[in-house]
Structures are given as C-alpha cells and as structure tokens.
Enzyme design. Structure first.
Site, PDB file in Angstrom:
ATOM      1  N   LYS A  23       0.871  -1.174   0.000  1.00  0.00           N
ATOM      2  CA  LYS A  23       0.000   0.000   0.000  1.00  0.00           C
ATOM      3  C   LYS A  23       0.901   1.215   0.000  1.00  0.00           C
ATOM      4  O   LYS A  23       1.779   1.350   0.859  1.00  0.00           O
ATOM      5  CB  LYS A  23      -0.909   0.005   1.236  1.00  0.00           C
ATOM      6  CG  LYS A  23      -2.008   1.066   1.163  1.00  0.00           C
ATOM      7  CD  LYS A  23      -3.012   0.716   0.089  1.00  0.00           C
ATOM      8  CE  LYS A  23      -4.012   1.839  -0.139  1.00  0.00           C
ATOM      9  NZ  LYS A  23      -5.020   1.478  -1.139  1.00  0.00           N
ATOM     10  N   SER A  69      -0.848  -0.804  -4.516  1.00  0.00           N
ATOM     11  CA  SER A  69      -2.132  -0.108  -4.502  1.00  0.00           C
ATOM     12  C   SER A  69      -1.955   1.220  -3.789  1.00  0.00           C
ATOM     13  O   SER A  69      -1.407   1.271  -2.693  1.00  0.00           O
ATOM     14  CB  SER A  69      -3.178  -0.972  -3.778  1.00  0.00           C
ATOM     15  OG  SER A  69      -4.428  -0.324  -3.728  1.00  0.00           O
TER      16      SER A  69
END
Length: 369
Positions: A157, A227
C-alpha cells in the site's frame, strides 16, 4: 519450533463490516495477537477520493483494539484496495502467524514492514523506489526469507498526491514529480513496483531512472502488487513466499498474465500446487484454494489480441475500473466465484496489459487423516 501461517478469507457486507472478523476471533479461529496484516477489497471507486479504504481501515483498527493494545493493533498492516466493479466480491484476507511445535516443511511464509513516511516531492522518484526496496528486504527478513527466489508476491500500500500535499511541498520550495492527483496514483504504484523489482533482482539498478517511472512498460516485476491510497504517506509492505523453516498446509505460487485474458499461466500455477485445474475448478479444488490475488491494467496500446478496446477512452469511468472488472471476470471463469483480490493499476507490475497473480492453497483440505 517453527512458524505457521494462517490465511482467513472473510466476506464483507460493507467497508465497515468487521462482524466476520469479530466472530472468527470470538470462536478462537483467529488469534488477534498473531495477525500481521489484513488485505481488503472495498467497494469504492478505487480513485483518489475513495474513502471506503480509510473507512475500512478505521473499522478494522477499532475491532482489533478491542483485543489488542493500541500499538499492536496499529502495527497490523491494513492494505485496502478500492474498487469491486462487476461481480467482484468485497472481502478481507486476514494473515496470521503462530509459533508451533509442528515439523517444518516447505510452507507459506509471511512478513511485513513499513517504510518511513515520504515527502510529496519524493513520490514517483528514485527516493521512493529505494525506500520500497529497503522495505521489501526488511519484510523478507521478518518472514525469515533469505533468497528472493523464495518470494512469490509482494503486496504494497503506497501513498498518492493530493492538492494539499502539492501545496505543502510548494510552501517549502519543493517541486513534485506529478501534480495531477489521479495520475499520481500510477506514479506511486509504479515507483513502488520498481522498488520490488530492484529488491528481488528482477530489475537491475542501472536500468532505473526517474524518467522511466510510469512510462517504460518494458521494466516490470512479476511479483509486485501495489495499490495507492490517500490514507497514508508511508508504505505498508507484505511479503508472501515459501520457506523450509515454516510449517503448515498453506502453499503459494505465482503466475504472470501476458494480457487481460491470459489465464493459462494461472492454471499452470494451480497445477504446480497440486490441483488438476483442467477446466473451471471443481468444488473440492475451490475449497482448497484459500485466496487469489491479481493485478489488472488496460494495455497502453488500446488493443487486446488484435482488437481495439475502449478502456482508455472512457471519460466517465477510470480505465483501472474497467480493467479490474474484466480481469476479475476472466479469473472468476476459472475459479467458479469472484471473491478475488483484484487490484487495478499495474504500472511496472507484469507486462503491458497483463499482471502478476498469486494463488494460495491449503494442501490439507479435503484430505483424510
């Protein structure tokens, strides 16, 4: 004594639905002190203003703090991927590890790390690549993985740019690599993926430059999944691999799709793990398949196997949203269900228009003692 990995796939009725996690903890199926990461698919738009990710993280953290001291709960990597277009099913993947007295065998090994917070002017630049590469090495060490060859998937992330972050950098006399907030997601995902490729030896350092980030599609990692989100400024890194020092029935393999309909490498990975996977998975095989994680990206050429696609031309819906739904449909046809962790935006994650896929199975399910 060995370590054993556990992976719990939990359906979610919404980004705030932690009832399944709470039930599993209450039933003793999950030991909260062993949770190192929770990956989640949330039903927002997956873009800059997708606050379902932050909402989900907040909900998960509140539940974890019912069982753990605040510092331990906040140490859990909560990696949320927004966007469940098409029939993608929102769900959580809770990754847990325990010390066990079982004999070690080749089994799933998991580790985590967080980088320092990066400044807005560092996003999409070599500094970000190097920070991620260092973080991947730290997560490998946390998993007890010594060789990059043992790594099958790296879930990250990473941050993105907002108008406020651009202004904050400017107030200090700094300039950013990209001002467009939506495009900044691709720059951050791309730099993070190149960091994985650097750490795993897939991409030589001499090939990397700031000019290549989110532009040179020939540079990619076959094991990176990144992401971007508004909810952080550091990087949460989760490494998944195989180790002879771990125990348990879980095993992982990976494949790289050459394009958005190339499911045969995924089938081959399933077969390497012992599933027949001749057509759509049989019910017993689906029971063994604990999780599938994949990346999706429309090809930059605007063509898929000789035919024009319009994903890049749609001004109403982001191309990454089209790609998520399309790849999820292709993979669901193989699996027989769509509770799949498909993350959109695959800059430097697999070849142009394709992407890495990880499959995790339980080798014990369906077998008698």
């Amino acid at each position: 004594m060995a370590r054993r990995a556990y992976l719990h796939r939990i359906s979610a009725a919404g980004p705030d639905d932690v009832s399944g996690l709470a039930r599993a903890i209450s039933a003793g199926e999950i030991r909260p002190e062993g949770i190192i990461a929770i990956l989640g698919k949330t039903e927002g738009n997956g873009c800059v203003n997708d606050f379902t990710r932050a909402f989900a993280v907040q909900s998960l953290q509140l539940e974890l703090k019912r069982h753990l001291p605040a510092a331990e709960a906040e140490a859990v990597c909560c990696v949320m991927s927004g966007g469940t277009e098409g029939a993608l099913a929102p769900h959580w993947l809770a990754l847990e590890r325990r010390n066990v007295t079982e004999p070690a065998r080749s089994a799933l090994a998991i580790g985590r790390a967080r980088t320092r917070e990066i400044r807005p002017e560092e996003l999409g630049r070599m500094v970000q690549i190097e920070a991620v590469a260092e973080g991947v090495h730290a997560a490998m060490a946390d998993a007890g993985i010594t060789s990059p060859d043992q790594v099958h998937f790296v879930q990250i992330k990473c941050p993105l740019m907002t108008a406020q972050r651009v202004l904050e950098a400017a107030s200090r006399g700094a300039t950013v690599a990209i001002r467009d907030t939506l495009k900044s997601m691709g720059f951050s995902r791309g730099a993070s993926a190149l960091g994985v490729g650097l750490a795993l030896g897939e991409i030589p350092g001499s090939a990397l430059s700031e000019a290549a980030i989110a532009k040179d599609v020939t540079l990619y990692s076959g094991r990176a999944s990144t992401s971007a989100g508004i909810e952080l400024m550091d990087h949460e890194i989760v490494v998944l691999g195989m180790s002879e020092e771990w125990a348990g029935p879980l095993a992982i393999d990976h494949a790289v799709m050459a394009d958005a309909i190339d499911i045969e490498p995924v089938r081959a990975a399933l077969q390497r793990l012992g599933l027949a996977a001749r057509g759509q998975l049989e019910p017993a095989e689906r029971a063994q398949l604990v999780a599938m994680l994949a990346k999706a990206e429309p090809s930059t050429t605007g063509v898929l196997r000789g035919f024009r696609h319009t994903m890049l031309d749609d001004s109403d819906i982001s191309a990454t949203r089209h790609a998520r739904a399309f790849v999820a449909g292709a993979l669901a046809g193989l699996l027989g269900h769509a509770e799949i962790f498909v993350s959109g935006g695959a800059e430097h994650q697999g070849p142009d228009g394709g992407g890495p896929v990880a499959v995790i199975i339980d080798r014990q399910k369906g077998k008698t003692a």
